[in-house]
Scaffold this motif. Structure first.
Motif, mmCIF file in Angstrom:
data_model
loop_
_atom_site.group_PDB
_atom_site.id
_atom_site.type_symbol
_atom_site.label_atom_id
_atom_site.label_comp_id
_atom_site.label_asym_id
_atom_site.label_seq_id
_atom_site.Cartn_x
_atom_site.Cartn_y
_atom_site.Cartn_z
ATOM 1 N N ALA A 244 0.974 -1.361 -0.324
ATOM 2 C CA ALA A 244 -0.318 -0.014 0.010
ATOM 3 C C ALA A 244 1.260 0.847 0.021
ATOM 4 C CB ALA A 244 -0.895 -0.140 1.475
ATOM 5 N N ALA A 245 0.402 1.809 -0.934
ATOM 6 C CA ALA A 245 1.776 3.517 -1.008
ATOM 7 C C ALA A 245 1.599 4.229 0.405
ATOM 8 C CB ALA A 245 1.153 4.313 -2.559
ATOM 9 N N GLY A 246 2.261 5.011 0.013
ATOM 10 C CA GLY A 246 1.919 6.411 0.827
ATOM 11 C C GLY A 246 2.812 6.359 2.356
ATOM 12 N N GLN A 247 2.705 6.823 3.368
ATOM 13 C CA GLN A 247 3.246 7.430 4.592
ATOM 14 C C GLN A 247 2.333 6.268 5.758
ATOM 15 O OE1 GLN A 247 6.221 6.574 4.481
ATOM 16 N NE2 GLN A 247 6.578 6.273 2.380
ATOM 17 N N GLY A 248 2.353 6.254 6.791
ATOM 18 C CA GLY A 248 1.318 7.051 7.684
ATOM 19 C C GLY A 248 0.672 4.946 8.871
ATOM 20 N N ALA A 249 -0.165 5.741 9.497
ATOM 21 C CA ALA A 249 -0.362 4.450 9.951
ATOM 22 C C ALA A 249 -2.362 4.618 9.538
ATOM 23 C CB ALA A 249 -1.160 4.577 11.667
ATOM 24 N N MET A 250 -2.512 3.528 9.776
ATOM 25 C CA MET A 250 -3.703 2.924 8.192
ATOM 26 C C MET A 250 -4.667 1.867 10.014
ATOM 27 S SD MET A 250 -2.865 2.355 4.756
ATOM 28 C CE MET A 250 -1.682 0.705 5.040
ATOM 29 N N VAL A 251 -6.258 2.519 9.438
ATOM 30 C CA VAL A 251 -6.823 1.102 10.511
ATOM 31 C C VAL A 251 -7.679 0.412 9.328
ATOM 32 C CG1 VAL A 251 -8.699 0.678 12.024
ATOM 33 C CG2 VAL A 251 -7.344 3.567 11.854
ATOM 34 N N ALA A 252 -7.580 -1.052 9.483
ATOM 35 C CA ALA A 252 -7.340 -2.015 8.335
ATOM 36 C C ALA A 252 -8.502 -2.635 9.157
ATOM 37 C CB ALA A 252 -6.543 -3.139 9.063
ATOM 38 N N VAL A 253 -9.695 -3.547 7.862
ATOM 39 C CA VAL A 253 -10.619 -4.102 8.652
ATOM 40 C C VAL A 253 -10.940 -4.625 7.418
ATOM 41 C CG1 VAL A 253 -12.093 -1.077 9.395
ATOM 42 C CG2 VAL A 253 -11.996 -2.279 6.895
ATOM 43 N N GLY A 254 -11.702 -5.879 8.099
ATOM 44 C CA GLY A 254 -12.188 -6.600 6.768
ATOM 45 C C GLY A 254 -11.736 -8.410 7.095
ATOM 46 N N SER A 255 -12.384 -8.926 6.347
ATOM 47 C CA SER A 255 -11.420 -10.515 5.979
ATOM 48 C C SER A 255 -10.333 -10.774 6.207
ATOM 49 C CB SER A 255 -12.578 -11.423 5.707
ATOM 50 O OG SER A 255 -13.137 -11.587 4.407
ATOM 51 N N GLY A 256 -9.812 -9.879 4.761
ATOM 52 C CA GLY A 256 -8.801 -10.192 4.394
ATOM 53 C C GLY A 256 -7.228 -9.482 5.150
ATOM 54 N N LEU A 257 -7.916 -9.493 6.743
ATOM 55 C CA LEU A 257 -7.164 -9.586 7.359
ATOM 56 C C LEU A 257 -6.527 -10.951 8.207
ATOM 57 C CD1 LEU A 257 -8.227 -7.013 9.693
ATOM 58 C CD2 LEU A 257 -5.277 -6.824 8.895
ATOM 59 N N ASN A 258 -7.466 -12.017 7.813
ATOM 60 C CA ASN A 258 -6.895 -13.854 8.113
ATOM 61 C C ASN A 258 -5.737 -13.622 7.530
ATOM 62 O OD1 ASN A 258 -9.587 -13.358 8.451
ATOM 63 N ND2 ASN A 258 -10.631 -14.694 6.879
ATOM 64 N N HIS A 259 -4.975 -12.815 6.810
ATOM 65 C CA HIS A 259 -3.927 -13.024 6.111
ATOM 66 C C HIS A 259 -2.675 -11.593 6.337
ATOM 67 C CE1 HIS A 259 -5.196 -15.500 2.599
ATOM 68 N NE2 HIS A 259 -6.333 -14.609 2.763
ATOM 69 N N ALA B 17 -10.893 -7.707 12.101
ATOM 70 C CA ALA B 17 -10.942 -8.834 10.653
ATOM 71 C C ALA B 17 -12.728 -8.794 10.938
ATOM 72 C CB ALA B 17 -10.557 -9.553 11.286
ATOM 73 N N ASP B 18 -13.095 -8.902 11.736
ATOM 74 C CA ASP B 18 -14.832 -9.024 12.165
ATOM 75 C C ASP B 18 -15.944 -8.438 10.965
ATOM 76 O OD1 ASP B 18 -13.843 -11.792 13.426
ATOM 77 O OD2 ASP B 18 -14.117 -10.751 15.148
ATOM 78 N N LEU B 19 -15.599 -7.536 10.978
ATOM 79 C CA LEU B 19 -15.768 -6.523 9.866
ATOM 80 C C LEU B 19 -16.588 -6.771 8.771
ATOM 81 C CD1 LEU B 19 -17.029 -4.057 10.998
ATOM 82 C CD2 LEU B 19 -15.515 -2.433 9.230
ATOM 83 N N LEU B 20 -17.627 -6.874 8.102
ATOM 84 C CA LEU B 20 -18.100 -7.397 7.143
ATOM 85 C C LEU B 20 -18.531 -6.607 6.701
ATOM 86 C CD1 LEU B 20 -19.485 -11.139 7.732
ATOM 87 C CD2 LEU B 20 -17.471 -10.137 6.423
ATOM 88 N N PRO B 21 -18.845 -6.515 4.816
ATOM 89 C CA PRO B 21 -19.935 -4.776 4.593
ATOM 90 C C PRO B 21 -21.358 -5.589 5.006
ATOM 91 C CG PRO B 21 -18.427 -6.041 2.507
ATOM 92 C CD PRO B 21 -18.396 -6.847 4.102
ATOM 93 N N ARG B 22 -22.139 -4.025 4.822
ATOM 94 C CA ARG B 22 -23.468 -4.805 5.100
ATOM 95 C C ARG B 22 -24.084 -4.041 4.124
ATOM 96 N NH1 ARG B 22 -24.259 -5.852 11.150
ATOM 97 N NH2 ARG B 22 -26.447 -5.650 10.519
ATOM 98 N N ALA B 23 -25.329 -4.230 3.877
ATOM 99 C CA ALA B 23 -26.593 -3.282 2.825
ATOM 100 C C ALA B 23 -26.378 -1.426 2.960
ATOM 101 C CB ALA B 23 -27.798 -3.854 2.578
ATOM 102 N N ARG B 24 -27.070 -1.418 4.525
ATOM 103 C CA ARG B 24 -27.085 -0.039 4.719
ATOM 104 C C ARG B 24 -26.437 0.900 4.229
ATOM 105 N NH1 ARG B 24 -28.528 0.001 10.557
ATOM 106 N NH2 ARG B 24 -28.394 2.349 10.288
ATOM 107 N N ASP B 25 -24.385 0.496 4.284
ATOM 108 C CA ASP B 25 -23.546 1.215 4.405
ATOM 109 C C ASP B 25 -23.564 1.345 3.004
ATOM 110 O OD1 ASP B 25 -22.980 1.196 6.774
ATOM 111 O OD2 ASP B 25 -22.342 -0.492 7.469
ATOM 112 N N GLN B 26 -24.439 1.167 2.027
ATOM 113 C CA GLN B 26 -24.256 1.015 0.067
ATOM 114 C C GLN B 26 -25.083 2.677 0.043
ATOM 115 O OE1 GLN B 26 -26.143 -1.477 -2.487
ATOM 116 N NE2 GLN B 26 -24.949 -3.155 -0.524
#
Length: 235
Positions: free
Chosen positions: A154-169, A186-195
């Motif tokens: 991931a490009a750029g510098q500085g801290a990031m907040v990571a979310v989602g099932s990709g964190l299984n890796h 890691a447990d956060l998933l897309p929800r329809a309401r957030d569209q």
């Protein structure tokens, strides 16, 4: 404000939400490999008559991907049919962006933060995209991509907040990248309401699709999807 129906079946969650006169109602269940059996039951719970236009629905937004190949096909097929039958436009929303909006809604991030939104792509890979939080809006910093965890940069510098099932890796990510992750959810998933935040903005700009144009975004180049006009069905 427009009235919207949202559908997402891109992950283990089957998620349907209704935005009607500013109020949100939803059905959201974690049911791996059962999306096709449950989806229309959820729709019937939110919109019992099934006649969407008569109930004031202006458009149908959907999680276009990336995500589970089967789940994306289930969603696209349902949205195509609903839009065609009800003569409604569709509004595609990135599942990675919807997931980032879920993090914002749940208070996991605040303005100025960078979100690394990820999904487990199976076969030892992950989907990812970064978003910058600008007040109540998100600004995409990348085009959604897929890669092996060890190849992610991931490009750029500085801290990031990571979310989602990709964190299984997570353990397989490069050490430099892991050191930039201030928090991981890691447990956060897309929800329809957030569209809805994305879909409302797109609808206001006229960025809609016809039923024939509904199409999953797999990110992988070798995966194809036939639109209604290519399936031998009437447009």
């Amino acid at each position: 404000m427009a009235n919207l129906l949202a559908i997402d079946t891109s992950t283990d969650a089957c998620s349907v939400a209704l935005l009607h006169q500013g109020e949100i109602s939803e059905c959201h269940e974690i049911i791996p490999r059962q999306h096709s059996q449950r989806l229309f039951g959820m729709l019937a719970e939110l919109l019992p008559s099934g006649r969407l236009r008569e109930q004031g629905i202006d458009a149908i937004c959907y999680g276009e991907g990336p995500g589970s190949f089967t789940g994306l096909r289930v969603c696209a097929s349902a949205v195509q049919g609903l839009c065609f039958a009800n003569r409604l436009p569709a509004v595609p929303v990135s599942t990675l962006e919807a997931q980032a909006h879920a993090a914002l809604r749940e208070g996991l991030v605040s303005s100025g933060d960078t979100i690394l939104s990820t999904l487990d792509a199976q076969i030892g890979e992950l989907y990812w995209c970064r978003f910058r939080v600008d007040g109540a809006e998100l600004v995409a910093l990348d085009v959604a991509a897929v890669c092996k965890p060890g190849a992610m940069a991931a490009a750029g510098q500085g801290a990031m907040v990571a979310v989602g099932s990709g964190l299984n890796h997570l353990a397989a990510l490069p050490s430099e990248l892991r050191s930039r992750l201030s928090h991981c959810y890691a447990d956060l998933l897309p929800r329809a309401r957030d569209q809805f935040p994305v879909a409302l903005a797109k609808l206001a700009r006229g960025q809609v699709q016809s039923a024939e144009a509904v199409c999953p975004v797999y990110v992988r180049d070798e995966i194809s999807w036939k639109k209604l006009s290519e399936q031998g069905k009437p447009a």
